[in-house]
Design a protein around this motif. Structure first.
Motif, PDB file in Angstrom:
ATOM      1  N   UNK A   1      36.963  41.780  33.582  1.00 49.59           N
ATOM      2  CA  UNK A   1      37.952  41.185  34.478  1.00 49.59           C
ATOM      3  C   UNK A   1      39.248  41.971  34.356  1.00 49.59           C
ATOM      4  N   UNK A   2      40.200  41.628  35.221  1.00 48.91           N
ATOM      5  CA  UNK A   2      41.459  42.348  35.251  1.00 48.91           C
ATOM      6  C   UNK A   2      41.491  43.351  36.388  1.00 48.91           C
ATOM      7  N   UNK A   3      42.645  43.985  36.571  1.00 48.05           N
ATOM      8  CA  UNK A   3      42.810  44.951  37.656  1.00 48.05           C
ATOM      9  C   UNK A   3      43.252  46.294  37.104  1.00 48.05           C
ATOM     10  N   UNK A   4      42.904  47.352  37.822  1.00 46.42           N
ATOM     11  CA  UNK A   4      43.297  48.713  37.471  1.00 46.42           C
ATOM     12  C   UNK A   4      43.683  49.445  38.748  1.00 46.42           C
ATOM     13  N   UNK A   5      44.940  49.873  38.830  1.00 47.66           N
ATOM     14  CA  UNK A   5      45.435  50.607  39.988  1.00 47.66           C
ATOM     15  C   UNK A   5      45.886  51.993  39.563  1.00 47.66           C
TER      16      UNK A   5
END
Length: 286
Positions: free
Chosen positions: A56-60
């Motif tokens: 889970x989580x976001x990576x940009x």
């Protein structure tokens, strides 16, 4: 900002390796990730490089480059029977590049390797192998480079040389560089910002100098007249030639330095924090 990770989690069965980790990296910045062995550094880097999926989580990644990220995870994987030149040519073709001789020699020179050396890289020192790994990571001109324990196995001179090359790459090419280590000395002088990770959580973050200061429990004070100082006479100190090792009590280091500066016959030249690793890896209150 080139890289922004938010609330990244990763577990292997019941083992939570990363617990809501967030970090960011700017262009032209050298940022460090420090923590004890098993803290989650390598797992996080594999997620950032797309080698492992996050739960889970976001990576940009804010980049329009054909290769936004380059990196070395643990020791660089090299063809030991090939020369540095031949290794770089092979890896450039793997990445879809057709570099001419001048291009490859330039890549080697920018990381401090001689293009004239023809012997197999199995003969190279660990420092030379790390520099060759860095040259491979820089193929296709990424805007962000991730280096996992790049100083491992290097002697003090090799560490200093690689530090200088990393710092120059960030400044000269505007690359954001993220480095992990379990050794504070290797990162303290190199990084603009530090993240401290322990048991899968970021426990401290901020400017490198501030992080070192927060976890300091003693200081080496340099100057003259210290041996006869009234302030130090009632403090917990160890006298040394031209300096004292001060162990903090109830007073802050700023208060002690102010009193020392006001004493006749005392001249201060430097104050170096001695970071306590136990304190460094403790989670700070929210």
């Amino acid at each position: 900002m080139i890289l922004d990770a938010r609330d990244v989690c990763k577990a292997y069965g019941p083992l939570e390796v990363l617990k809501g980790v967030s970090l960011s990296l700017n262009r032209s910045e050298v940022c460090g990730l420090i923590g004890p062995n098993g803290a989650g550094k390598s797992t996080l880097f594999r997620i950032l490089l797309g080698l492992v999926s996050r739960d889970s989580g976001t990576l940009e990644i804010h980049s329009e480059a054909s290769k936004p990220l380059g990196g070395i995870i643990e020791k660089p994987a090299l063809y030991g029977y090939l020369s540095a030149f031949e290794n770089l040519r092979v890896f450039s073709r793997i990445q879809g590049l057709e570099l001419n001789r001048a291009d490859i020699e330039s890549q080697l020179q920018q990381v401090g390797l001689s293009p004239l050396r023809k012997d197999p890289v199995r003969n190279f020192s660990m420092g030379m192998k790390q520099r060759l790994g860095l040259a491979i990571a820089l193929l296709n001109e990424p805007e962000c480079v991730i280096l996992d324990e790049p100083f491992s196995g290097l002697d003090p001179m090799g560490i200093r040389t690689l530090q200088d090359e990393i710092r120059e790459l960030a400044k000269a090419r505007g690359i954001g560089i993220l480095i992990s280590s379990h050794n504070l000395v290797e990162l303290g002088d190199l990084c603009d910002r530090l993240y401290v990770i322990n048991q899968g959580e970021i426990v401290r973050k901020g400017p490198a100098r501030d992080i070192l200061q927060q976890a300091a429990r003693s200081y080496v004070i340099y100057g003259t007249g210290l041996e006869s100082s009234a302030t130090l006479a009632i403090a917990d100190v160890e006298q040394r030639a031209g300096s004292v090792l001060l162990h903090l009590g109830e007073d802050s280091i700023h208060a002690i330095l102010q009193r020392l500066s006001a004493e006749p016959g005392v001249t201060l030249t430097a104050c170096v924090p001695q970071t306590n690793l136990t304190a460094l890896f403790e989670k700070t209150p929210e």
